[in-house]
Structures are given as C-alpha cells and as structure tokens.
Design an enzyme around this catalytic site. Structure first.
Site, short mmCIF file in Angstrom:
data_model
loop_
_atom_site.label_atom_id
_atom_site.label_comp_id
_atom_site.label_asym_id
_atom_site.label_seq_id
_atom_site.Cartn_x
_atom_site.Cartn_y
_atom_site.Cartn_z
N TYR A 1 -49.02 -39.49 94.04
CA TYR A 1 -48.17 -38.39 93.56
C TYR A 1 -49.01 -37.14 93.32
O TYR A 1 -48.74 -36.06 93.85
CB TYR A 1 -47.41 -38.78 92.29
CG TYR A 1 -46.61 -37.60 91.75
CD1 TYR A 1 -45.52 -37.12 92.46
CD2 TYR A 1 -46.98 -36.95 90.57
CE1 TYR A 1 -44.80 -36.02 92.00
CE2 TYR A 1 -46.26 -35.85 90.11
CZ TYR A 1 -45.18 -35.39 90.83
OH TYR A 1 -44.47 -34.29 90.38
N SER B 1 -47.32 -29.39 90.62
CA SER B 1 -47.33 -30.12 89.34
C SER B 1 -48.71 -29.97 88.72
O SER B 1 -49.71 -29.76 89.43
CB SER B 1 -47.05 -31.60 89.58
OG SER B 1 -47.32 -32.36 88.41
P1 NDP Z 1 -35.13 -34.88 89.60
O1 NDP Z 1 -35.33 -36.31 89.94
O2 NDP Z 1 -34.20 -34.54 88.50
O3 NDP Z 1 -34.72 -34.07 90.92
C1 NDP Z 1 -35.34 -34.32 92.16
C2 NDP Z 1 -34.53 -33.69 93.26
O4 NDP Z 1 -35.19 -33.92 94.51
C3 NDP Z 1 -33.13 -34.26 93.37
O5 NDP Z 1 -32.21 -33.22 93.55
C4 NDP Z 1 -33.21 -35.11 94.64
O6 NDP Z 1 -31.96 -35.09 95.30
C5 NDP Z 1 -34.25 -34.35 95.45
N1 NDP Z 1 -34.86 -35.20 96.47
C6 NDP Z 1 -35.68 -36.26 96.28
N2 NDP Z 1 -35.99 -36.82 97.46
C7 NDP Z 1 -35.35 -36.09 98.41
C8 NDP Z 1 -35.27 -36.17 99.83
N3 NDP Z 1 -35.92 -37.13 100.52
N4 NDP Z 1 -34.53 -35.26 100.49
C9 NDP Z 1 -33.86 -34.30 99.82
N5 NDP Z 1 -33.90 -34.16 98.49
C10 NDP Z 1 -34.63 -35.06 97.80
O7 NDP Z 1 -36.59 -34.32 89.26
P2 NDP Z 1 -37.14 -32.85 88.91
O8 NDP Z 1 -36.07 -31.85 88.91
O9 NDP Z 1 -37.97 -32.99 87.71
O10 NDP Z 1 -38.11 -32.64 90.15
C11 NDP Z 1 -38.10 -31.49 90.98
C12 NDP Z 1 -39.52 -31.25 91.45
O11 NDP Z 1 -40.34 -30.96 90.33
C13 NDP Z 1 -40.18 -32.42 92.16
O12 NDP Z 1 -40.89 -31.92 93.27
C14 NDP Z 1 -41.13 -32.99 91.11
O13 NDP Z 1 -42.22 -33.63 91.70
C15 NDP Z 1 -41.53 -31.72 90.41
N6 NDP Z 1 -42.07 -31.85 89.06
C16 NDP Z 1 -41.36 -32.46 88.07
C17 NDP Z 1 -41.86 -32.52 86.77
C18 NDP Z 1 -41.17 -33.22 85.66
O14 NDP Z 1 -41.84 -33.59 84.68
N7 NDP Z 1 -39.86 -33.39 85.71
C19 NDP Z 1 -43.14 -31.87 86.45
C20 NDP Z 1 -43.81 -31.28 87.58
C21 NDP Z 1 -43.28 -31.25 88.81
P3 NDP Z 1 -31.26 -36.36 96.03
O15 NDP Z 1 -31.73 -37.58 95.32
O16 NDP Z 1 -29.80 -36.08 95.88
O17 NDP Z 1 -31.74 -36.25 97.44
C1 8X3 Z 2 -44.81 -34.43 86.86
C2 8X3 Z 2 -45.50 -34.03 85.60
O1 8X3 Z 2 -47.07 -34.79 83.76
O2 8X3 Z 2 -45.83 -36.52 84.97
O3 8X3 Z 2 -45.30 -33.75 87.94
O4 8X3 Z 2 -47.63 -35.37 86.05
S1 8X3 Z 2 -46.56 -35.23 85.08
#
Ligand code: NDP
Ligand code: 8X3
Length: 252
Positions: free
Chosen positions: A152, A139
C-alpha cells in the site's frame, strides 16, 4: 460554460465529499466508481444543483476508462480538474502473512488505475491548459514507513513520484499536479482494508480525532481553485492528534 471536475472513487469517502464540495461551488460533475447504485443516489442528490454525469467503471480496466472518457457527453468534455482518488489498502498484517492477490489488487488499483485515468484525460487537461489541475491522492504512507503498509505505502510512493514527474513533463502546458497525502481519515477505508471488520474500523477511529472526508474535499477544492500560477507539488496533512512514532529496534 461551468467548470467540470472528474472524480474517481466518488461512491464513498473523499470522492463523495468532493462531489458535494465542488457541487456547492457550481462545478459540473463526472462521478465514477464501481457501485452504480451509489452513483445513482449521488446523482439524485446533486443534479438539482449542477449537471451530473455518472459512469460505473473500474479504474483497472484501461479500455473501459478510455471509452468512458471518449464518450463524455456535451457539457462534460472540458474537464478542468481530475481528482485521481479511487484507491484502497488491503491486508493490514505483515507482508510475510499476506496473499499475493491482495498486493496485485492494490497495485492494479492505486498504480495502474491511476495512470489509466491520467493517460485518458491528459489530452483534455492540456487542451484546457492554464488552471487545469490533477489532484493525485497519495498518502502519508507514501512517505513514511510503518508495519503492515508494505505494498500500500509503496503504491502511494509511486503516486508521489508520478506526480512530480508529471510536473516536469507538463511544464509549459499550464496543467498543475499535486500529490495530496492525507493521514488517518475516517471513511470506509479501514473497513475495506480489514476485509469488512466494522469493529476494527470503529476501534481505530474511536477516542481520537481523525480527519474527515470533508476536510480532504476542502483541500481538493482549495488546490483546484488556487490562482493558476500556483502549484502545490505535495500537500501532506495529518490530524493534529497524529504524528510519527519512534524507530523500532529488535532486542535480544
Ligand atoms: P473509501 O473506501 O471510503 O473510498 C474509496 C473509493 O475508491 C470508493 O469510492 C471506491 O468505489 C473507489 N474504488 C476502489 N477501487 C476502485 C476501482 N477498482 N475502480 C474504481 N473505483 C474504485 O476510502 P477513502 O475515501 O478514504 O479513500 C480515497 C483515497 O484516499 C484512496 O486512494 C486512499 O488510498 C486514500 N487515502 C485514504 C486515507 C484514509 O485514512 N481514509 C488516508 C490517505 C489516503 P467503488 O468501491 O464503488 O468502486
Ligand atoms: C491511509 C492513511 O495512516 O493508514 O493512507 O497510512 S494511513
């Protein structure tokens, strides 16, 4: 044999979009996440086009992860790309106002969970060798500090350094490693971060143009299909309508 991608966090957001992107290119899919109903629905959607294997698992449980990888069925054992995408943020308030349990959940998921899956799949990826790829979803929070990011952002800084260090150890194996570091992207991420506050999530994304899950899925696919001699060490991507802010100063 078709190429195979192993996706963590395939039930939502980036992971779900990546399942669609890799399926469109004919890849076999191993889709994981905790919510079985969502995995089943995704399998239903995609299995007419490509082979799909779903596994309901929590990345925090190393025994379950090891067992799932050991039990991959024929046709899904030669994983060529690992998308280490599962992760979450919690407790958007200042560090001093958070519950320690939320800190532990972020570390257990974003750090321990990511290393669990990596450790389980490394022998396979090394065996595949040239062109094998690990995309670790970091991120911008792993590079740039901001209020409320505390554990985070620190967990994503781990993802960045772990990715770089893996590159050192994997030199000569042909396995590539990328820290893919997105900025603001509209998924269920903010709903989770705010403890289910849909209004807060809507407010964050309203009136701007965030990245989409499909944007990130496209970048994952690009990284995984670069010529084998090319490795993006880190790819940081923001929407055009996001940038850094000024330093904060505490005045009298
Ligand atoms: P979502 O919440 O839409 O998706 C998160 C996914 O992670 C879900 O499929 C969830 O599945 C899975 N997950 C969470 N905890 C667990 C666990 N303990 N075991 C297995 N699976 C898990 O968020 P995003 O798609 O945005 O996030 C994906 C990645 O991108 C993350 O690592 C996030 O930190 C990162 N990210 C997101 C950004 C944003 O602004 N959206 C920006 C930068 C990075 P389930 O709950 O079914 O287990
Ligand atoms: C998630 C993106 O901008 O909330 O990793 O840090 S931000």
């Amino acid at each position: 044999m078709t190429d195979c991608v192993f996706i963590t966090g395939a039930t939502s957001g980036f992971g779900r979009a990546a399942a669609h992107r890799f399926a469109a290119a004919g890849w076999s899919l191993v889709l994981t996440g905790r919510r079985l109903e969502r995995l089943e629905a995704l399998k239903e959607e995609l299995q007419g086009r490509v082979p799909v294997h779903i596994i309901a698992l929590d990345v925090r449980d190393s025994d379950v992860v090891d067992a799932a990888v050991a039990a991959l069925p024929e046709g899904f054992t030669r994983v060529r790309t690992l998308l280490n995408n599962a992760g979450l943020a919690l407790a958007p308030q200042s560090a001093q106002h958070t519950d320690r349990s939320d800190w532990h959940t972020m570390i257990d998921t974003n750090v321990t969970g990511l290393v669990n899956v990596t450790h389980a799949l490394l022998p396979t990826l090394i065996d595949v060798g040239e062109g094998a790829t690990i995309v670790n979803v970091g991120s911008i929070a792993g590079q740039w500090p901001y209020p409320g990011s505390h554990v985070y952002g620190a967990s994503k800084a781990f993802v960045k350094q772990f990715s770089y260090n893996l590159r050192c150890d994997l030199l000569g194996t042909g396995v590539r490693v990328t820290d893919l570091a997105p900025g603001i992207a509209e998924t269920e991420f903010t709903l989770v971060r705010t403890g289910g506050d849909q209004a807060a999530s809507d407010a964050l994304y309203r009136g701007t143009t965030a990245l989409t899950a499909e944007d990130i899925a496209e970048q994952m696919f690009y990284i995984a299909t670069l010529p084998p001699h090319v490795n993006f060490n880190r790819l940081e991507v923001m929407p055009t309508r996001q940038a850094w802010s000024a330093f904060a100063i505490d005045y009298d």
